[in-house]
Design an enzyme around this catalytic site. Sequence first.
Site, PDB file in Angstrom:
ATOM      1  N   ARG A   1       9.585  -1.106   6.803  1.00  0.00           N
ATOM      2  CA  ARG A   1       8.764  -1.115   5.592  1.00  0.00           C
ATOM      3  C   ARG A   1       7.644  -2.159   5.676  1.00  0.00           C
ATOM      4  NH1 ARG A   1      11.989   0.472   0.845  1.00  0.00           N
ATOM      5  NH2 ARG A   1      11.031  -1.196  -0.309  1.00  0.00           N
TER       6      ARG A   1
ATOM      7  N   ASN B   1      11.821  -7.356  -6.004  1.00  0.00           N
ATOM      8  CA  ASN B   1      10.756  -6.445  -5.560  1.00  0.00           C
ATOM      9  C   ASN B   1       9.984  -6.028  -6.796  1.00  0.00           C
ATOM     10  OD1 ASN B   1      11.951  -6.495  -3.100  1.00  0.00           O
ATOM     11  ND2 ASN B   1      12.485  -4.319  -3.042  1.00  0.00           N
ATOM     12  N   GLY B   2       8.680  -5.902  -6.673  1.00  0.00           N
ATOM     13  CA  GLY B   2       7.875  -5.448  -7.808  1.00  0.00           C
ATOM     14  C   GLY B   2       6.882  -6.515  -8.215  1.00  0.00           C
TER      15      GLY B   2
ATOM     16  N   GLU C   1     -12.911  14.117   3.105  1.00  0.00           N
ATOM     17  CA  GLU C   1     -11.569  13.571   3.333  1.00  0.00           C
ATOM     18  C   GLU C   1     -10.575  14.694   3.652  1.00  0.00           C
ATOM     19  OE1 GLU C   1     -10.298  10.878   4.021  1.00  0.00           O
ATOM     20  OE2 GLU C   1      -8.192  11.007   3.475  1.00  0.00           O
TER      21      GLU C   1
ATOM     22  N   LYS D   1      -3.027   3.649  14.120  1.00  0.00           N
ATOM     23  CA  LYS D   1      -3.022   3.323  12.685  1.00  0.00           C
ATOM     24  C   LYS D   1      -4.073   2.264  12.373  1.00  0.00           C
ATOM     25  CE  LYS D   1      -1.647   3.615   8.481  1.00  0.00           C
ATOM     26  NZ  LYS D   1      -2.281   4.750   7.778  1.00  0.00           N
TER      27      LYS D   1
ATOM     28  N   GLU E   1      -7.403  15.445  11.827  1.00  0.00           N
ATOM     29  CA  GLU E   1      -6.568  14.395  12.402  1.00  0.00           C
ATOM     30  C   GLU E   1      -5.195  14.891  12.819  1.00  0.00           C
ATOM     31  OE1 GLU E   1      -6.754  11.437   9.046  1.00  0.00           O
ATOM     32  OE2 GLU E   1      -6.802  10.073  10.744  1.00  0.00           O
TER      33      GLU E   1
ATOM     34  N   HIS F   1     -28.789  25.275   3.958  1.00  0.00           N
ATOM     35  CA  HIS F   1     -29.736  24.626   4.867  1.00  0.00           C
ATOM     36  C   HIS F   1     -29.207  24.611   6.298  1.00  0.00           C
ATOM     37  CE1 HIS F   1     -32.147  23.544   1.437  1.00  0.00           C
ATOM     38  NE2 HIS F   1     -31.045  23.108   0.844  1.00  0.00           N
TER      39      HIS F   1
ATOM     40  N   TRP G   1       6.897  -8.748   1.262  1.00  0.00           N
ATOM     41  CA  TRP G   1       5.544  -8.246   1.563  1.00  0.00           C
ATOM     42  C   TRP G   1       4.680  -8.876   0.488  1.00  0.00           C
ATOM     43  CZ3 TRP G   1       2.666  -4.674   4.538  1.00  0.00           C
ATOM     44  CH2 TRP G   1       1.573  -4.071   3.924  1.00  0.00           C
TER      45      TRP G   1
ATOM     46  N   CYS H   1       8.468  -5.107   0.029  1.00  0.00           N
ATOM     47  CA  CYS H   1       9.645  -5.979  -0.007  1.00  0.00           C
ATOM     48  C   CYS H   1      10.939  -5.175   0.096  1.00  0.00           C
ATOM     49  CB  CYS H   1       9.690  -6.736  -1.321  1.00  0.00           C
ATOM     50  SG  CYS H   1       8.226  -7.691  -1.648  1.00  0.00           S
TER      51      CYS H   1
ATOM     52  N   LYS I   1      -8.475  14.968   7.127  1.00  0.00           N
ATOM     53  CA  LYS I   1      -7.010  15.054   7.206  1.00  0.00           C
ATOM     54  C   LYS I   1      -6.604  16.216   8.104  1.00  0.00           C
ATOM     55  CE  LYS I   1      -5.957  11.998   6.124  1.00  0.00           C
ATOM     56  NZ  LYS I   1      -6.660  10.907   5.528  1.00  0.00           N
TER      57      LYS I   1
END
Length: 608
Positions: free
Chosen positions: A27, A100-101, A481, A603, A488, A504, A74, A2, A485
Amino acid sequence: MCGIVGYIGSKNSAEVIYNGLEKLEYRGYDSAGIAVISDNIIQTRRSVGKLKNLKSNLDLNPISGNIGIGHTRWATHGKPSEENAHPHTDCSGKIVVVHNGIIENYVSIKKQLISEGHKFKSETDTEVVAHLIEKYYKNDILKAVKSALKEVRGAYALAVICADEPDKVIVARYDAPLVIAKGKNENFIASDVSALLNYARDVIFLENGDICEIKKDTINIFNQDVEVKRETQKILWDAIQAEKCGYKHFMLKEIYEQAQTIQDTFRGRLSSEKNVITLDDINITEEFLKEISRIYIIACGTSYHAGLTAKFLFESLASIPTEVDIASEFRYRDYVIDSKSLVIFISQSGETADTLAALRIAKQKGSKTLAICNVVGSSISREADNILYTHCGPEIGVASTKAFTGQLTVLYLLALDFATKLNTISKEKLDLLVKELWDLPVKVTECLKQSGRIEKIAKEFHLKNQFIYLARNINYPIALEGALKLKEISYIYAEGYAAGEMKHGPIALIDETMPVMVIATKSKVYEKVLSNIEEAKARGAKIIAVINANDKEISKKADYQIVVPEVDEFFSPLINVIPLQFFAYYVATMRGCDVDQPRNLAKSVTVE
Ligand code: AGP
């Protein structure tokens, strides 16, 4: 996420606010609205979708006035719709609010206000604030806001105007940013400084607990009923820097946001008083869990790694057998799912084609489905039987960072909720883990302070062409992960392995040219990881180890150490991933790569 913009002065406020809201478009939002006061009457325009819809609405039904507030929403509570769009009004239509929140205790406040005769028009948590202010209003809007906020728990950036007091905007902040920009005989407010740079550059960033009365030529700030002074700062950023809050890339900004986004994600779902987890939004009962055959977790990429981590949580804490599958594999596999299975879909965007297709298959098979998404109203969130949102705000960097730790946060809550319902966790253990959950934002903040050290290590390694990431047990997904990163955004070939699997095969890759990143924080496999480090070192590898402070053994063996705060082993993945995000970021920037938009990646992957 928001956005708020407000204005008081002699310009047409609707125009200033609209221009400011445009600057916050990056945003992400799903609806927008503006309210202005003219001749002691509040006029409001709201529209669903993009700002251009609000613009058409304003063109058809113009409003003007020298004071106003606006918002891009949002959605968190209630679907994207005109009724749920801000500004929200009280019963009289004389008090309007943008927010907002998240108001954590809005359900109980709303119940009370309804019993006192207030009529609600939206599904939002925000609307309770307008009615609460109305309840306390006796010709002094500042006083009424102060009284109302004494009852509110949660996070808020608020702006309030009142038809009967058209010479002031009241704003308040708690755990959600709010900034005031000072003009000449005019003042501006916004949730984000980028909305105001075209108008003014002398700004005041409000602090938690501040409530402020803004007139066109005065600004009075109160905290706990005492008048306080806040420093004025000159903002020299250009518009692009402002969108990124001064960070060089969205990815870096998003890494730094994580202490806040983790807190926002558990806010309202974790009560501090009784260590109770409340996941009101889902319908997964004790009865269903007692009969459950298996949990399946389906996702892609980083979200898949969150799923792999969650397997350890559901199995260890709730004793529920759990399988994790890549969505594109699950689609074409002969899986065994039925009405006793719970199938969890994890997706930041909520639009990933393979994950969506897998969801449809699971539904056809009659199993219960639950989605964990960041984007409200996305396809996956709409089609799943149950939805739990991560409250991370829009993630703009293609490489997922804050969405991942948000997903882990939801999965911790879910595993603890299931364990409580199934009675597979002792009261002492639950209390301990809930306490650690509360402390996570502080621990994450500590972790963020390691960025300088990590940047230095990245400098040593940024010209390497290959990397191995090792970890075991609940941190094994974090090795995957970390490697993802790096791949990517820096285009370095990197692989994550379960450290025990090295001998192994992958150990054949190791010689003095191979850097090895090892997650080696305190855990039940600490000694085992130590042995794996010895194996790699014996073959000449350079070791970077993520360790805890006062580590005795591994710190001596590793060539480079990154120290992170100690947490219960269950939460270590969430902490340990942060240095790996930083490492990938710094290596990529040193190689001159486009960190926010890496080559060949999107994305949201909406094709198979
Ligand atoms: C993460 O850094 C990636 N860009 C990618 O793996 C991503 O996690 C994957 O495409 C899944 O996206 P989703 O979470 O939006 O479904």
